[in-house]
Design a protein around this motif. Structure first.
Motif, mmCIF file in Angstrom:
data_model
loop_
_atom_site.group_PDB
_atom_site.id
_atom_site.type_symbol
_atom_site.label_atom_id
_atom_site.label_comp_id
_atom_site.label_asym_id
_atom_site.label_seq_id
_atom_site.Cartn_x
_atom_site.Cartn_y
_atom_site.Cartn_z
ATOM 1 N N VAL A 188 -42.685 39.362 -1.003
ATOM 2 C CA VAL A 188 -43.668 39.406 0.093
ATOM 3 C C VAL A 188 -43.773 40.828 0.650
ATOM 4 O O VAL A 188 -44.867 41.297 0.998
ATOM 5 C CB VAL A 188 -43.302 38.390 1.195
ATOM 6 N N SER A 189 -42.642 41.546 0.710
ATOM 7 C CA SER A 189 -42.671 42.930 1.196
ATOM 8 C C SER A 189 -43.520 43.803 0.285
ATOM 9 O O SER A 189 -44.305 44.642 0.758
ATOM 10 C CB SER A 189 -41.254 43.503 1.292
ATOM 11 N N LEU A 190 -43.372 43.624 -1.035
ATOM 12 C CA LEU A 190 -44.207 44.382 -1.982
ATOM 13 C C LEU A 190 -45.681 44.075 -1.741
ATOM 14 O O LEU A 190 -46.514 44.984 -1.700
ATOM 15 C CB LEU A 190 -43.849 44.028 -3.426
ATOM 16 N N LEU A 191 -45.997 42.783 -1.571
ATOM 17 C CA LEU A 191 -47.381 42.392 -1.284
ATOM 18 C C LEU A 191 -47.887 43.060 -0.002
ATOM 19 O O LEU A 191 -49.032 43.504 0.068
ATOM 20 C CB LEU A 191 -47.468 40.872 -1.108
ATOM 21 N N SER A 192 -47.029 43.125 1.015
ATOM 22 C CA SER A 192 -47.437 43.725 2.286
ATOM 23 C C SER A 192 -47.751 45.212 2.111
ATOM 24 O O SER A 192 -48.646 45.746 2.761
ATOM 25 C CB SER A 192 -46.353 43.519 3.353
ATOM 26 N N VAL A 193 -47.012 45.885 1.208
ATOM 27 C CA VAL A 193 -47.301 47.302 0.932
ATOM 28 C C VAL A 193 -48.675 47.429 0.264
ATOM 29 O O VAL A 193 -49.461 48.314 0.617
ATOM 30 C CB VAL A 193 -46.213 47.931 0.031
ATOM 31 N N TYR A 198 -48.858 35.495 7.493
ATOM 32 C CA TYR A 198 -49.116 36.711 8.275
ATOM 33 C C TYR A 198 -50.033 37.666 7.518
ATOM 34 O O TYR A 198 -51.005 38.192 8.079
ATOM 35 C CB TYR A 198 -47.799 37.413 8.641
ATOM 36 N N LEU A 199 -49.734 37.886 6.244
ATOM 37 C CA LEU A 199 -50.568 38.797 5.454
ATOM 38 C C LEU A 199 -52.008 38.280 5.393
ATOM 39 O O LEU A 199 -52.967 39.061 5.500
ATOM 40 C CB LEU A 199 -50.007 38.968 4.038
ATOM 41 N N ARG A 236 -53.739 39.011 8.674
ATOM 42 C CA ARG A 236 -54.087 40.435 8.769
ATOM 43 C C ARG A 236 -55.322 40.748 7.932
ATOM 44 O O ARG A 236 -56.122 41.612 8.278
ATOM 45 C CB ARG A 236 -52.897 41.295 8.319
ATOM 46 N N HIS A 237 -55.445 40.033 6.808
ATOM 47 C CA HIS A 237 -56.638 40.187 5.976
ATOM 48 C C HIS A 237 -57.870 39.720 6.757
ATOM 49 O O HIS A 237 -58.894 40.409 6.802
ATOM 50 C CB HIS A 237 -56.471 39.375 4.684
ATOM 51 N N MET A 238 -57.739 38.560 7.418
ATOM 52 C CA MET A 238 -58.831 38.043 8.267
ATOM 53 C C MET A 238 -59.171 39.042 9.358
ATOM 54 O O MET A 238 -60.351 39.315 9.631
ATOM 55 C CB MET A 238 -58.384 36.740 8.957
ATOM 56 N N TYR A 239 -58.147 39.544 10.013
ATOM 57 C CA TYR A 239 -58.326 40.504 11.106
ATOM 58 C C TYR A 239 -59.102 41.723 10.632
ATOM 59 O O TYR A 239 -60.087 42.137 11.254
ATOM 60 C CB TYR A 239 -56.947 40.918 11.638
ATOM 61 N N PHE A 240 -58.667 42.269 9.511
ATOM 62 C CA PHE A 240 -59.260 43.528 9.032
ATOM 63 C C PHE A 240 -60.720 43.334 8.621
ATOM 64 O O PHE A 240 -61.599 44.091 9.053
ATOM 65 C CB PHE A 240 -58.452 44.075 7.847
ATOM 66 N N THR A 241 -60.978 42.310 7.806
ATOM 67 C CA THR A 241 -62.359 42.092 7.352
ATOM 68 C C THR A 241 -63.244 41.696 8.539
ATOM 69 O O THR A 241 -64.397 42.111 8.612
ATOM 70 C CB THR A 241 -62.427 41.009 6.258
ATOM 71 N N GLY A 242 -62.694 40.906 9.473
ATOM 72 C CA GLY A 242 -63.451 40.518 10.658
ATOM 73 C C GLY A 242 -63.805 41.717 11.531
ATOM 74 O O GLY A 242 -64.947 41.862 11.982
ATOM 75 N N TYR A 243 -62.823 42.579 11.763
ATOM 76 C CA TYR A 243 -63.010 43.760 12.613
ATOM 77 C C TYR A 243 -64.022 44.717 11.965
ATOM 78 O O TYR A 243 -64.842 45.352 12.655
ATOM 79 C CB TYR A 243 -61.670 44.464 12.800
ATOM 80 N N ALA A 244 -63.958 44.839 10.636
ATOM 81 C CA ALA A 244 -64.889 45.721 9.923
ATOM 82 C C ALA A 244 -66.331 45.288 10.154
ATOM 83 O O ALA A 244 -67.244 46.119 10.195
ATOM 84 C CB ALA A 244 -64.571 45.739 8.434
ATOM 85 N N LYS A 284 -55.099 36.533 16.422
ATOM 86 C CA LYS A 284 -54.362 35.456 17.111
ATOM 87 C C LYS A 284 -53.391 34.733 16.168
ATOM 88 O O LYS A 284 -52.270 34.426 16.546
ATOM 89 C CB LYS A 284 -55.353 34.465 17.734
ATOM 90 N N ILE A 285 -53.860 34.465 14.942
ATOM 91 C CA ILE A 285 -52.964 33.801 13.972
ATOM 92 C C ILE A 285 -51.757 34.705 13.675
ATOM 93 O O ILE A 285 -50.618 34.243 13.649
ATOM 94 C CB ILE A 285 -53.728 33.457 12.666
ATOM 95 N N GLY A 286 -52.032 35.996 13.497
ATOM 96 C CA GLY A 286 -50.947 36.945 13.227
ATOM 97 C C GLY A 286 -49.905 36.957 14.331
ATOM 98 O O GLY A 286 -48.695 36.917 14.074
ATOM 99 N N ILE A 287 -50.384 36.989 15.584
ATOM 100 C CA ILE A 287 -49.466 36.990 16.728
ATOM 101 C C ILE A 287 -48.641 35.702 16.744
ATOM 102 O O ILE A 287 -47.424 35.727 16.990
ATOM 103 C CB ILE A 287 -50.262 37.147 18.058
ATOM 104 N N ALA A 288 -49.298 34.574 16.449
ATOM 105 C CA ALA A 288 -48.585 33.292 16.423
ATOM 106 C C ALA A 288 -47.460 33.319 15.376
ATOM 107 O O ALA A 288 -46.342 32.862 15.652
ATOM 108 C CB ALA A 288 -49.571 32.153 16.129
ATOM 109 N N VAL A 289 -47.757 33.854 14.186
ATOM 110 C CA VAL A 289 -46.737 33.925 13.138
ATOM 111 C C VAL A 289 -45.576 34.813 13.594
ATOM 112 O O VAL A 289 -44.399 34.471 13.387
ATOM 113 C CB VAL A 289 -47.324 34.447 11.809
ATOM 114 N N LEU A 290 -45.895 35.938 14.224
ATOM 115 C CA LEU A 290 -44.827 36.826 14.695
ATOM 116 C C LEU A 290 -43.947 36.117 15.724
ATOM 117 O O LEU A 290 -42.723 36.276 15.720
ATOM 118 C CB LEU A 290 -45.410 38.115 15.280
#
Lengths: 148, 148, 148
Positions: free
Chosen positions: C11-16, C86-87, C90-98, C109-115
């Motif tokens: 998962v760490s490799l995927l996150s990179v 979480y990853l 973050r994908h949702m967040y990034f594409t949504g924000y773009a 919000k989902i990311g924060i919940a996972v954290l």
């Protein structure tokens, strides 16, 4: 094995809480000073808080590396106490910076001092470990031989 | 156990020194080009140095993850040498960027190449480890069976 | 030992890969909206993408600490699944924000919940570990004594 790092993990969790708190302060400052994202300028008060958080983000990985290196190679307990001092210095830095430009300095200096200490402890512990591993030079053994 | 990671720890300590050096260069550039914090704009010379450091901050956690994954799952010695090459590429990038826009490119490309190699080594090592763990498929054993 | 962390490493490799992808998106947006570095302003479309990446950079070390703490002290498999969620957030967040300012909110919000969940799991696991280590209070043992 996890037990050898449990205190390091506790301080690391605390450090995450602090980083999250700083990020939240930026969000609150955005509302207070009406700086809608993605903008990061417009009010000196907001900009100081934003810079304080950015600086903490920049220093965070450096802290984590020094903290875990010192904790793994030198000593868990002492390293954890130094970690707590660092978190406190960052709290001083952030709240000081939020108030004024000069307010950032005391906390910053204490934080740098702690990082230097963690670096020094890591350096000594790693050097000792490498001497033993690669040159079969065990300092503890040599000393015990001097006093048989 | 710490001995299996001592070289990784050495390179990690060096990487912290480099990150701290970059942060310090931004501080010096602030004085030289008279850009008082929290401002981060006003002089193209300062902005290049600031961007170079920001980019290094962004890449630092990615480097650490790939470096430690490769070092833990693949091989400590080779990974440590690759880590040193990465730090050198980042030095090239930073000093090149500080001088001119184009100057950032060679160091950047070498750095990306090293990260790709670290990723590839980690990927192979982790796949091998997972095959063994979850499917009881040990590549080393299979090969040794082929040549009894 | 490495086997206890192999899924965390995956998962760490995927996150990179994800962090690198975000950084690359900023590079592409620079070309599309003609924002030459070191500048980071000039087009709201570019600025949203840049902010999305910056925010991901800020959250990345926090995620890594919580992810590895939970994975080491609580449970590797469950933590790895949470890491994947979480990853994805973050994908949702990034594409949504773009796409728009509002688009960043669901993924965030989902990311924060996972954290929060990773923090909770780490907290419980570390507390249990410390009770056992420092107060010789083993919860599993106590419970098994209640039901002999």
């Amino acid at each position: 094995m996890a037990k050898d790092y449990v205190l390091l993990a506790v301080v690391s969790l605390l450090s995450v809480v602090q980083q999250a708190h700083f990020a939240k302060q930026v969000g609150s400052a955005r509302k207070k000073y009406k700086i809608a994202p993605p903008s990061v300028t417009g009010s000196p008060d907001f900009e100081r808080i934003f810079r304080a958080q950015q600086n903490s983000v920049e220093f965070y990985p450096m802290f984590l590396v020094l903290f875990w290196t010192s904790g793994m190679f030198f000593n868990q307990e002492i390293t954890s106490i130094l970690g707590l001092v660092y978190l406190f210095s960052r709290h001083m830095y952030f709240t000081g910076y939020a108030e004024s430009m000069k307010g950032r300095i005391p906390g910053f200096k204490i934080g740098i001092a702690v990082l230097f200490i963690l670096f020094g402890l890591s350096f000594v512990a790693i050097t000792t470990c490498m001497m033993d591993e690669y040159f079969d030079f065990n300092i503890a053994k040599k000393i015990s031989k001097l006093f048989p």
